[in-house]
Enzyme design. Structure first.
Site, PDB file in Angstrom:
ATOM      1  N   ARG A 138      -5.863   2.510  11.386  1.00 29.50           N
ATOM      2  CA  ARG A 138      -5.823   0.793  11.384  1.00 29.50           C
ATOM      3  C   ARG A 138      -6.686   0.476  12.826  1.00 29.50           C
ATOM      4  O   ARG A 138      -6.229  -0.877  12.629  1.00 29.50           O
ATOM      5  CB  ARG A 138      -3.766   0.756  12.150  1.00 29.50           C
ATOM      6  N   LYS A 170       0.918  -0.982   0.493  1.00 31.26           N
ATOM      7  CA  LYS A 170      -0.291   0.325  -0.083  1.00 31.26           C
ATOM      8  C   LYS A 170       1.058   0.856  -0.058  1.00 31.26           C
ATOM      9  O   LYS A 170       0.666   2.497  -0.760  1.00 31.26           O
ATOM     10  CB  LYS A 170      -0.674   0.289   1.276  1.00 31.26           C
ATOM     11  N   ARG A 174      11.851  -6.698   1.292  1.00 28.78           N
ATOM     12  CA  ARG A 174      12.445  -5.794   1.334  1.00 28.78           C
ATOM     13  C   ARG A 174      13.191  -4.559   1.878  1.00 28.78           C
ATOM     14  O   ARG A 174      14.040  -5.567   3.034  1.00 28.78           O
ATOM     15  CB  ARG A 174      10.898  -5.355   2.614  1.00 28.78           C
ATOM     16  N   ARG A 182       2.277  -8.605  13.566  1.00 33.30           N
ATOM     17  CA  ARG A 182       1.668  -7.152  13.010  1.00 33.30           C
ATOM     18  C   ARG A 182       0.516  -7.924  12.303  1.00 33.30           C
ATOM     19  O   ARG A 182      -0.383  -7.393  11.672  1.00 33.30           O
ATOM     20  CB  ARG A 182       2.394  -6.826  12.080  1.00 33.30           C
ATOM     21  N   ARG A 228      14.387  -3.778   8.464  1.00 35.44           N
ATOM     22  CA  ARG A 228      13.601  -2.543   9.147  1.00 35.44           C
ATOM     23  C   ARG A 228      13.742  -3.641  10.211  1.00 35.44           C
ATOM     24  O   ARG A 228      13.048  -5.002  10.253  1.00 35.44           O
ATOM     25  CB  ARG A 228      12.112  -1.993   8.540  1.00 35.44           C
TER      26      ARG A 228
END
Ligand code: AMP
Length: 212
Positions: A88, A13, A127, A171, A160
């Site tokens: 969220r 996103k 990522r 998550r 990260r």
């Protein structure tokens, strides 16, 4: 135009929000980026947010809502914005709606970038992020021109802490519990559109454009 991006962590996103921001000339606002900038600067807000983020948990609504409302009150948001990572939770969405309603305004579109859980963990371990300018890459799907180096600012790219597999699993469960109900929330308002996030980023963007 006020747009909200929904989707699991790693659904892409952020990439889509950036493309929307560029095409429509509206700011891309990521609450995650705001928190990370504060962590880097060592602010009180950053210190508080970090403990939640490193554990894969959500930062409390009160704190998150405050920083988001401050940001959207800025002059560059007058003609709209694309929100990436906010809301969220249902209470966050309700506060945003109430604030907009006070000005006779509302969210125009909520875009749900749909990617099954099976794809997420693999995606996130590939990522890479630039901690200096916030740009994100993927070693397979969106590689930087030079391996390990940010195209935008030349800094080193890293995985990260919150993209590490253990944190990603946490998550994802937080996403299903607290964020996924927003899909129904915006569906009820008849402003939801869902796009297939497993496709190539350009194809996903084309599907979004058709819906805007
Ligand atoms: P992101 O970059 O959007 O994936 O966000 C990274 C982390 O920042 C999340 O895992 C949360 O800990 C925190 N965060 C970002 N946006 C929010 C939000 N709207 N509400 C609560 N926590 C958030």
């Amino acid at each position: 135009m006020k747009i909200i991006m929904l989707g699991a962590p790693g659904a892409g996103k952020g990439t889509q929000a950036k493309m929307i921001s560029e095409k429509y000339g509206i700011p891309h606002i990521s609450t995650g980026d705001i928190f990370r900038a504060n962590i880097k600067e060592g602010t009180e807000l950053g210190k508080e947010a970090k403990s939640y983020m490193d554990a894969g948990k959500l930062v409390p609504d009160e704190l998150t809502v405050r920083i988001l409302l401050d940001r959207v009150a800025k002059e560059d948001c007058r003609d709209g914005y694309v929100l990436d990572g906010f809301p969220r939770t249902i209470p966050q969405a309700e506060v945003l709606d109430e604030e907009l309603k006070k000005k006779g305004d509302q969210v125009d579109r909520a875009i749900n970038v749909d990617v099954p859980d099976e794809n997420i963990v693999g995606r996130m371990s590939g990522r890479r992020a630039c901690l200096k300018c916030g740009a994100t890459y993927h070693i397979e799907h969106l590689p930087p021109k030079k391996e390990g180096i940010c195209d935008a600012c030349g800094s080193e790219l890293v995985l990260r802490d919150d993209d590490k597999p253990e944190t990603v699993k946490k998550r994802l469960s937080v996403y299903h519990e607290q964020t996924q109900p927003l899909i129904e929330y915006y569906e009820g308002k008849q402003i939801l559109c869902t796009v297939d996030g497993t496709k190539d980023a350009r194809e996903v963007f084309a599907a979004i454009e058709r819906n805007l």
